[in-house]
Scaffold this motif. Structure first.
Motif, PDB file in Angstrom:
ATOM      1  N   PHE A 101       0.617  -1.226  -0.193  1.00 37.90           N
ATOM      2  CA  PHE A 101      -0.186  -0.063   0.050  1.00 37.90           C
ATOM      3  C   PHE A 101       0.788   1.126   0.140  1.00 37.90           C
ATOM      4  CE2 PHE A 101      -2.294   3.255   2.348  1.00 37.90           C
ATOM      5  CZ  PHE A 101      -3.315   3.584   1.482  1.00 37.90           C
ATOM      6  N   LYS A 102       1.758   1.130   0.710  1.00 31.69           N
ATOM      7  CA  LYS A 102       2.963   2.300   0.905  1.00 31.69           C
ATOM      8  C   LYS A 102       3.347   2.703  -0.624  1.00 31.69           C
ATOM      9  CE  LYS A 102       7.252   2.953   2.818  1.00 31.69           C
ATOM     10  NZ  LYS A 102       8.146   2.696   3.793  1.00 31.69           N
ATOM     11  N   LEU A 103       3.736   1.728  -1.255  1.00 32.75           N
ATOM     12  CA  LEU A 103       4.409   1.824  -2.606  1.00 32.75           C
ATOM     13  C   LEU A 103       3.529   2.340  -3.650  1.00 32.75           C
ATOM     14  CD1 LEU A 103       6.661   1.255  -4.900  1.00 32.75           C
ATOM     15  CD2 LEU A 103       5.691  -1.006  -5.087  1.00 32.75           C
ATOM     16  N   LEU A 104       2.040   1.961  -3.396  1.00 31.96           N
ATOM     17  CA  LEU A 104       1.035   2.611  -4.321  1.00 31.96           C
ATOM     18  C   LEU A 104       0.678   3.864  -4.046  1.00 31.96           C
ATOM     19  CD1 LEU A 104      -1.246  -0.525  -4.236  1.00 31.96           C
ATOM     20  CD2 LEU A 104      -0.476   0.248  -6.112  1.00 31.96           C
ATOM     21  N   CYS A 105       1.119   4.391  -2.679  1.00 29.80           N
ATOM     22  CA  CYS A 105       0.860   5.800  -2.254  1.00 29.80           C
ATOM     23  C   CYS A 105       1.976   6.426  -2.740  1.00 29.80           C
ATOM     24  CB  CYS A 105       0.742   5.998  -0.953  1.00 29.80           C
ATOM     25  SG  CYS A 105      -0.644   5.568  -0.260  1.00 29.80           S
ATOM     26  N   TYR A 106       3.151   6.074  -3.241  1.00 29.65           N
ATOM     27  CA  TYR A 106       4.185   6.632  -3.662  1.00 29.65           C
ATOM     28  C   TYR A 106       4.191   6.794  -5.204  1.00 29.65           C
ATOM     29  CZ  TYR A 106       7.250   7.200   0.371  1.00 29.65           C
ATOM     30  OH  TYR A 106       7.643   7.599   1.714  1.00 29.65           O
ATOM     31  N   MET A 107       3.524   5.797  -5.767  1.00 26.04           N
ATOM     32  CA  MET A 107       3.211   5.678  -7.077  1.00 26.04           C
ATOM     33  C   MET A 107       2.113   6.926  -7.463  1.00 26.04           C
ATOM     34  SD  MET A 107       2.997   1.600  -7.836  1.00 26.04           S
ATOM     35  CE  MET A 107       2.064   1.638  -9.347  1.00 26.04           C
ATOM     36  N   VAL A 108       1.147   6.926  -6.642  1.00 21.81           N
ATOM     37  CA  VAL A 108       0.434   8.252  -6.804  1.00 21.81           C
ATOM     38  C   VAL A 108       1.077   9.509  -6.594  1.00 21.81           C
ATOM     39  CG1 VAL A 108      -1.641   9.587  -5.929  1.00 21.81           C
ATOM     40  CG2 VAL A 108      -1.689   7.097  -6.111  1.00 21.81           C
ATOM     41  N   LYS A 109       1.861   9.786  -5.593  1.00 17.03           N
ATOM     42  CA  LYS A 109       2.735  10.915  -5.492  1.00 17.03           C
ATOM     43  C   LYS A 109       3.801  11.149  -6.589  1.00 17.03           C
ATOM     44  CE  LYS A 109       5.726  12.729  -1.918  1.00 17.03           C
ATOM     45  NZ  LYS A 109       6.406  12.587  -0.684  1.00 17.03           N
ATOM     46  N   VAL A 110       4.113  10.281  -7.470  1.00 13.18           N
ATOM     47  CA  VAL A 110       5.199  10.392  -8.146  1.00 13.18           C
ATOM     48  C   VAL A 110       4.598  10.847  -9.585  1.00 13.18           C
ATOM     49  CG1 VAL A 110       6.928   9.521  -9.960  1.00 13.18           C
ATOM     50  CG2 VAL A 110       7.219   8.903  -7.397  1.00 13.18           C
ATOM     51  N   THR A 111       3.303  10.081  -9.927  1.00 11.03           N
ATOM     52  CA  THR A 111       2.812  10.541 -11.072  1.00 11.03           C
ATOM     53  C   THR A 111       2.013  11.721 -10.983  1.00 11.03           C
ATOM     54  OG1 THR A 111       0.703   9.110 -10.329  1.00 11.03           O
ATOM     55  CG2 THR A 111       2.402   8.148 -11.943  1.00 11.03           C
ATOM     56  N   SER A 112       1.545  12.084  -9.857  1.00  2.00           N
ATOM     57  CA  SER A 112       1.133  13.638  -9.640  1.00  2.00           C
ATOM     58  C   SER A 112       2.018  14.603  -9.647  1.00  2.00           C
ATOM     59  CB  SER A 112       0.104  13.463  -8.079  1.00  2.00           C
ATOM     60  OG  SER A 112       0.768  13.396  -7.205  1.00  2.00           O
ATOM     61  N   HIS A 113       3.046  14.214  -9.442  1.00  5.87           N
ATOM     62  CA  HIS A 113       4.142  15.332  -9.543  1.00  5.87           C
ATOM     63  C   HIS A 113       4.519  15.815 -10.995  1.00  5.87           C
ATOM     64  CE1 HIS A 113       8.058  17.286  -8.620  1.00  5.87           C
ATOM     65  NE2 HIS A 113       8.526  16.706  -9.762  1.00  5.87           N
ATOM     66  N   TYR A 114       4.195  14.883 -11.868  1.00  4.49           N
ATOM     67  CA  TYR A 114       4.464  15.385 -13.193  1.00  4.49           C
ATOM     68  C   TYR A 114       3.356  16.326 -13.572  1.00  4.49           C
ATOM     69  CZ  TYR A 114       8.668  12.178 -13.711  1.00  4.49           C
ATOM     70  OH  TYR A 114       9.528  11.451 -13.653  1.00  4.49           O
ATOM     71  N   LEU A 115       1.981  15.819 -13.158  1.00  2.00           N
ATOM     72  CA  LEU A 115       0.869  16.754 -13.491  1.00  2.00           C
ATOM     73  C   LEU A 115       0.973  18.154 -12.926  1.00  2.00           C
ATOM     74  CD1 LEU A 115      -2.055  14.179 -12.276  1.00  2.00           C
ATOM     75  CD2 LEU A 115      -1.494  15.035 -14.778  1.00  2.00           C
ATOM     76  N   ILE A 116       1.733  18.241 -11.601  1.00  2.00           N
ATOM     77  CA  ILE A 116       1.890  19.617 -11.217  1.00  2.00           C
ATOM     78  C   ILE A 116       2.899  20.383 -11.916  1.00  2.00           C
ATOM     79  CG2 ILE A 116       2.939  20.672  -9.194  1.00  2.00           C
ATOM     80  CD1 ILE A 116       1.780  18.621  -7.407  1.00  2.00           C
ATOM     81  N   GLN A 117       3.879  19.722 -12.616  1.00  2.00           N
ATOM     82  CA  GLN A 117       4.741  20.185 -13.541  1.00  2.00           C
ATOM     83  C   GLN A 117       4.355  20.724 -14.876  1.00  2.00           C
ATOM     84  OE1 GLN A 117       8.157  17.679 -13.721  1.00  2.00           O
ATOM     85  NE2 GLN A 117       9.056  18.497 -11.779  1.00  2.00           N
ATOM     86  N   LYS A 118       3.379  19.910 -15.386  1.00  2.00           N
ATOM     87  CA  LYS A 118       2.825  20.110 -16.620  1.00  2.00           C
ATOM     88  C   LYS A 118       1.858  21.613 -17.003  1.00  2.00           C
ATOM     89  CE  LYS A 118      -1.333  17.899 -18.164  1.00  2.00           C
ATOM     90  NZ  LYS A 118      -2.074  16.625 -18.733  1.00  2.00           N
TER      91      LYS A 118
END
Length: 183
Positions: free
Chosen positions: A166-183
Motif C-alpha cells: 500500500f505504501k508503494l502504491l501511495c508513492y506511485m500516486v505521489k510520483v505520477t501526480s508530481h508530473y501533473l503539477i509540472q505540466k
C-alpha cells in the motif's frame, strides 16, 4: 510590400497550424514502457511498481493524468482489501492485544481510503497541487499502522507486506501526480 505581408502571413498561419497539431499530442502523450520505468525508478521498489502498473491494462494506453488515475485506483483497491482483512483479523482473534492493533489499523486504513477518495476527486477536477497533501496523509496512516504492529505481541498475520505494498502504491500516486503539477 504586399508580397512580404502575404509571405509573412502564410508562414504565420503555417506555424500556428503546426503549433495546434503538435502541442495537444504532447499533452496527451500515451505512456510507453520507458515512461513507466522512469516513473517507477522514483519509487522505493521499481520492479514491483512496474508489475503493479502492468497489472492494469489502462497503464500503457493513457496520458500522465490517466496513469495517476490508475495508481489511485490500484491504491484504493489495495486499501479496501487491507481494511477488510484487518476487520476480519479483529473478528477472528481472541487475543485482546492483537484486537487493539487490528482495530487501530482498520481505522488507519479507513482514513487512508477517505484520503484516496479525496485524491480521486482532486484528480477529476484538475486540482493536482492538493493531491500531495492527501497522499502524505494516507502514507501517515499506513506508517501509524506499521508502528502499532511493531509493538509486542508479534502480528501472526504478518500484515507488514500488505502495508508495504500500500505504501508503494501511495508513492506511485505521489510520483505520477508530481508530473501533473509540472505540466
Amino acid at each position: 510590400m504586399a508580397s512580404f505581408l502575404h509571405n509573412f502571413s502564410s508562414v504565420l498561419i503555417s506555424m500556428v497550424l503546426i503549433f495546434l497539431l503538435v502541442v495537444p499530442s504532447l499533452m496527451c502523450h500515451s505512456m510507453e514502457e520507458k515512461d513507466l520505468q522512469h516513473i517507477c525508478s522514483k519509487t522505493q521498489n521499481r520492479t514491483e511498481c512496474l508489475n503493479l502498473f502492468k497489472s492494469d491494462p489502462r497503464s500503457l494506453n493513457t496520458d500522465i493524468k490517466g496513469l495517476t488515475g490508475v495508481a489511485v485506483d490500484l491504491a484504493l483497491n489495495k486499501s479496501n482489501a487491507v481494511h477488510t482483512q484487518y476487520n476480519q483479523l479483529y473478528t477472528d482473534t481472541k487475543n485482546s492485544e492483537l484486537q487493539e492493533k487490528y482495530v487501530a489499523c482498520s481505522k488507519n486504513y479507513n482514513d487512508a481510503i477517505r484520503d484516496l477518495q479525496v485524491v480521486k476527486n482532486y484528480l477529476d477536477i484538475n486540482r493536482y497541487r492538493f493531491i500531495t497533501v492527501e497522499i502524505k496523509d494516507a502514507l501517515q496512516e499506513v506508517m501509524s499502522c506499521r508502528n502499532v504492529l511493531k509493538k509486542e505481541p508479534i502480528d501472526p498475520a504478518n500484515m507488514d507486506n500488505q502495508n508495504e505494498e500500500f505504501k508503494l502504491l501511495c508513492y506511485m500516486v505521489k510520483v505520477t501526480s508530481h508530473y501533473l503539477i509540472q505540466k
